[in-house]
Write an enzyme that holds these catalytic residues in place. Structure first.
Site, mmCIF file in Angstrom:
data_model
loop_
_atom_site.group_PDB
_atom_site.id
_atom_site.type_symbol
_atom_site.label_atom_id
_atom_site.label_comp_id
_atom_site.label_asym_id
_atom_site.label_seq_id
_atom_site.Cartn_x
_atom_site.Cartn_y
_atom_site.Cartn_z
ATOM 1 N N LYS A 81 -41.127 -4.991 20.102
ATOM 2 C CA LYS A 81 -40.135 -4.698 19.291
ATOM 3 C C LYS A 81 -40.148 -4.332 18.095
ATOM 4 O O LYS A 81 -39.444 -3.390 17.584
ATOM 5 C CB LYS A 81 -39.355 -6.211 19.730
ATOM 6 C CG LYS A 81 -38.625 -6.150 21.076
ATOM 7 C CD LYS A 81 -37.509 -5.214 21.372
ATOM 8 C CE LYS A 81 -36.909 -5.168 22.604
ATOM 9 N NZ LYS A 81 -37.353 -5.529 23.709
ATOM 10 N N LYS A 119 -40.586 2.898 37.028
ATOM 11 C CA LYS A 119 -39.463 1.922 37.596
ATOM 12 C C LYS A 119 -38.297 2.298 36.995
ATOM 13 O O LYS A 119 -38.167 2.850 36.207
ATOM 14 C CB LYS A 119 -39.902 0.516 37.294
ATOM 15 C CG LYS A 119 -39.720 0.111 35.909
ATOM 16 C CD LYS A 119 -39.201 -1.261 35.525
ATOM 17 C CE LYS A 119 -38.839 -1.638 34.154
ATOM 18 N NZ LYS A 119 -38.107 -2.776 33.971
ATOM 19 N N LYS A 146 -33.126 0.444 32.356
ATOM 20 C CA LYS A 146 -31.983 1.086 31.420
ATOM 21 C C LYS A 146 -32.398 1.983 30.259
ATOM 22 O O LYS A 146 -32.020 3.139 30.118
ATOM 23 C CB LYS A 146 -31.189 -0.158 30.770
ATOM 24 C CG LYS A 146 -30.064 -0.799 31.426
ATOM 25 C CD LYS A 146 -29.327 -1.761 30.594
ATOM 26 C CE LYS A 146 -30.096 -3.272 30.665
ATOM 27 N NZ LYS A 146 -29.951 -3.711 32.035
HETATM 28 P P1 ADP Z 1 -33.857 -2.918 32.312
HETATM 29 O O1 ADP Z 1 -35.099 -2.482 32.743
HETATM 30 O O2 ADP Z 1 -32.456 -2.348 32.759
HETATM 31 O O3 ADP Z 1 -33.810 -3.223 30.696
HETATM 32 P P2 ADP Z 1 -33.892 -5.876 32.060
HETATM 33 O O4 ADP Z 1 -35.409 -5.617 31.434
HETATM 34 O O5 ADP Z 1 -32.925 -6.369 31.257
HETATM 35 O O6 ADP Z 1 -33.580 -4.352 32.889
HETATM 36 O O7 ADP Z 1 -34.174 -6.827 33.448
HETATM 37 C C1 ADP Z 1 -33.073 -7.465 33.959
HETATM 38 C C2 ADP Z 1 -33.996 -8.217 35.386
HETATM 39 O O8 ADP Z 1 -34.040 -6.904 36.171
HETATM 40 C C3 ADP Z 1 -35.214 -8.592 35.074
HETATM 41 O O9 ADP Z 1 -35.311 -9.829 36.181
HETATM 42 C C4 ADP Z 1 -36.354 -7.483 35.616
HETATM 43 O O10 ADP Z 1 -37.296 -7.744 36.162
HETATM 44 C C5 ADP Z 1 -35.161 -6.780 36.715
HETATM 45 N N1 ADP Z 1 -35.416 -5.486 36.813
HETATM 46 C C6 ADP Z 1 -35.388 -4.619 36.126
HETATM 47 N N2 ADP Z 1 -35.603 -3.263 36.500
HETATM 48 C C7 ADP Z 1 -36.255 -3.581 37.619
HETATM 49 C C8 ADP Z 1 -36.592 -2.453 38.633
HETATM 50 N N3 ADP Z 1 -36.860 -1.356 38.547
HETATM 51 N N4 ADP Z 1 -37.103 -3.148 40.069
HETATM 52 C C9 ADP Z 1 -36.911 -4.564 39.844
HETATM 53 N N5 ADP Z 1 -36.429 -5.452 39.108
HETATM 54 C C10 ADP Z 1 -36.099 -4.857 37.799
#
Ligand code: ADP
Ligand code: TRP
Length: 331
Positions: free
Chosen positions: A111, A195, A198
């Site tokens: 970060k 993957k 966001k």
């Molecule tokens: P983002 O990648 O959208 O920022 P976060 O990091 O806020 O998502 O993750 C929120 C939850 O969703 C976490 O438990 C994370 O492991 C899960 N998660 C996010 N993206 C994926 C994905 N592509 N496949 C599986 N789990 C995911």
């Protein structure tokens, strides 16, 4: 009954990755554990400090959680900033958290690199607040993705340190409950590799309209098709199949797999089917999200009931913590 705590930062809408990687597991866990699911709005200030958007983001995530099937009758669902006790435990834990160990945390270093003009103290102490979130309910299990393992390791460390300092097995040491091991999928993006996320900008969101979904899926990266029977699938193609596996029937997957193996596949047809199956999954959730988002009375009731339950549990822990540390009130 074992206690589970997990939080999600309200920094945007939930996408299919969040659903299949996290929320779906929460829905299962609420049946068998004492669950606390919360919206980590204090944490979101470390990266998203704009005052105008915070309430709306919290409201969105709350509505989305509920629309997915997190049930306030089964799990305690609350907003972090409603439970001030968490901030007191955070303060107390911070007195035994060391600069060196906080600076070495990967998420802090990442970060700090991403936002060099805003390396705030909240970023540094992020794992301390996260530890407070978890141990304030004496959690046994914390379902987190791979990227949160180190933060959870810090929470375990702070819990052990507290126990050592104050001479008791007061806090249970929270175990990671890793999604990967429980057979959950990593949802790929539609941009050929990696993957869905966001920040990756490749998300299909639970609030996306049908036509938006169709457009995103039709634009997915593919190639000119296999030329040799039973050829191994390149990553972009494998990703389409992985998504299809998640949202389509086994017959549908088998159908397109067969066409792939005989080199007769037309990706346009596959994408059309995939888009319709994603829509079939998302449309009912999206409608629920809209209904719940606009039902301010219901949201207020859920948030209030969750806050009351979370506060009760947190206040009990803090009362003991204050005693263990040696605070005593004069009145
Ligand atoms: P983002 O990648 O959208 O920022 P976060 O990091 O806020 O998502 O993750 C929120 C939850 O969703 C976490 O438990 C994370 O492991 C899960 N998660 C996010 N993206 C994926 C994905 N592509 N496949 C599986 N789990 C995911
Ligand atoms: N750090 C987590 C994330 O970014 C969110 C979070 C905050 C959390 N507090 C927590 C997760 C406590 C589990 C337990 O995804």
């Amino acid at each position: 009954m074992e206690t589970v705590v997990s939080g999600i930062r309200p920094t945007g809408n939930l996408h299919l990755g969040n659903y299949f990687g996290a929320v779906r597991n929460f829905i299962k866990m609420q049946e068998t554990y004492n669950c606390y699911f919360f919206i980590a709005d204090w944490h979101s200030l470390t990266t998203h400090p704009k005052p105008g958007s915070i309430h709306q983001n919290v409201r969105t995530v709350l509505a989305e959680y509920l629309a997915c099937g997190i049930d306030p009758e089964k799990a305690t669902i609350f907003v972090q900033s409603d439970v001030k006790e968490i901030s007191e435990l955070y303060l107390l834990l911070a007195m035994n958290a060391y600069l060196g160990e906080l600076e070495r945390t990967t998420s802090f270093k990442d970060k700090a690199r991403q936002q060099p003009n805003n390396v705030n103290a909240g970023l540094l102490t992020y794992p301390v607040l996260m530890a407070a979130d978890i141990i304030i309910h004496k959690a046994n299990k914390v379902p987190v993705g791979k990227d949160q393992e180190q933060n959870l390791e810090m929470a375990r460390k702070f819990a052990k340190r507290f126990n050592n300092m104050y001479g008791e097995e007061f806090f249970p040491i929270p175990e990671p409950f890793t999604f990967d091991q429980s057979g959950l999928v990593k949802v790929p993006g539609l941009d050929g590799s990696g993957k869905m996320g966001k920040s990756e900008g490749n998300g299909i969101f639970l609030c996306d309209e049908d036509k938006v979904i169709r457009k995103k899926v039709m634009k997915a990266v593919s190639d000119s098709g296999p030329t040799v029977p039973n050829q191994e699938k390149p990553e972009a193609i494998q990703n389409l199949f992985t998504l299809m596996n998640i949202v389509s029937t086994p017959d549908t997957v088998e159908h397109f797999n067969g066409l792939y193996n005989t080199c007769e596949i037309r990706y346009g047809d596959m994408k059309k089917q995939l888009a319709e199956d994603i829509i079939g999954f998302i449309a009912p959730i999206r409608e629920k999200i809209n209904d719940i988002y606009n039902d301010t009375d219901y949201l207020a009731r859920v948030a209030k009931a969750g806050a009351d339950k979370a506060r009760e549990s947190a206040a009990k822990t803090l009362e003991d913590v204050r005693k263990l540390i040696g605070f005593k009130s004069f009145y």
